[in-house]
Design a protein around this motif. Structure first.
Motif, PDB file in Angstrom:
ATOM      1  N   THR A  40       8.071   2.432 -21.495  1.00  0.00           N
ATOM      2  CA  THR A  40       7.355   3.602 -20.977  1.00  0.00           C
ATOM      3  C   THR A  40       7.272   3.632 -19.460  1.00  0.00           C
ATOM      4  O   THR A  40       7.062   4.689 -18.870  1.00  0.00           O
ATOM      5  N   GLN A  55      -4.301   8.919 -26.381  1.00  0.00           N
ATOM      6  CA  GLN A  55      -3.100   9.523 -25.804  1.00  0.00           C
ATOM      7  C   GLN A  55      -1.824   8.760 -26.146  1.00  0.00           C
ATOM      8  O   GLN A  55      -0.731   9.196 -25.794  1.00  0.00           O
ATOM      9  N   TRP A  77       6.895   9.153 -29.071  1.00  0.00           N
ATOM     10  CA  TRP A  77       5.937   9.472 -28.011  1.00  0.00           C
ATOM     11  C   TRP A  77       6.686   9.798 -26.710  1.00  0.00           C
ATOM     12  O   TRP A  77       6.350  10.764 -26.019  1.00  0.00           O
ATOM     13  N   GLU A  81       6.531  13.334 -24.700  1.00  0.00           N
ATOM     14  CA  GLU A  81       6.128  13.384 -23.295  1.00  0.00           C
ATOM     15  C   GLU A  81       7.210  14.047 -22.447  1.00  0.00           C
ATOM     16  O   GLU A  81       6.917  14.828 -21.550  1.00  0.00           O
ATOM     17  N   ARG A  84       7.133  17.756 -22.906  1.00  0.00           N
ATOM     18  CA  ARG A  84       5.973  18.396 -22.275  1.00  0.00           C
ATOM     19  C   ARG A  84       6.040  18.401 -20.749  1.00  0.00           C
ATOM     20  O   ARG A  84       5.359  19.174 -20.104  1.00  0.00           O
ATOM     21  N   SER A  85       6.815  17.508 -20.200  1.00  0.00           N
ATOM     22  CA  SER A  85       6.789  17.360 -18.738  1.00  0.00           C
ATOM     23  C   SER A  85       7.570  18.479 -18.053  1.00  0.00           C
ATOM     24  O   SER A  85       8.523  19.028 -18.582  1.00  0.00           O
TER      25      SER A  85
END
Length: 92
Positions: A40, A55, A77, A81, A84-85
């Motif tokens: 990540t 989250q 995940w 992410e 969505r970014s």
């Protein structure tokens, strides 16, 4: 006797099947916190805060007392992410 196109298609199908098997095997890998952080790009402190805030998915306690995350859950995940970014602004 197979034509050249049929041979190419058979080869492509074999390679695709191998890729799918490999991906399925990788999805079942269990990750430690340090491996989750590596994937990540976040510190363990940030990850634990995100877990506490709901989250990021919580890991599972293993029989030996350690905690592990499924690679599939971490990868999903990351995909969410990414979706969505917003794109990074271009530099002038």
């Amino acid at each position: 006797m197979q034509t050249q196109n049929e041979e190419r298609l058979a080869s492509l199908v074999e390679r695709m099947e191998a890729v799918l098997v490999h991906q399925a095997q990788q999805e079942e890998v269990l990750l430690s916190m340090s491996e989750v952080c590596e994937r990540t790009g976040y510190s363990s402190t940030k990850m634990y805060k995100m877990i506490q805030d709901g989250q990021f998915p919580a890991g599972r306690r293993m029989f030996n007392g350690g905690v592990r995350w499924r690679a599939a859950d971490v990868n999903e995940w990351i995909r969410q992410e990414w979706a969505r970014s917003a794109p990074a602004p271009r530099r002038a």
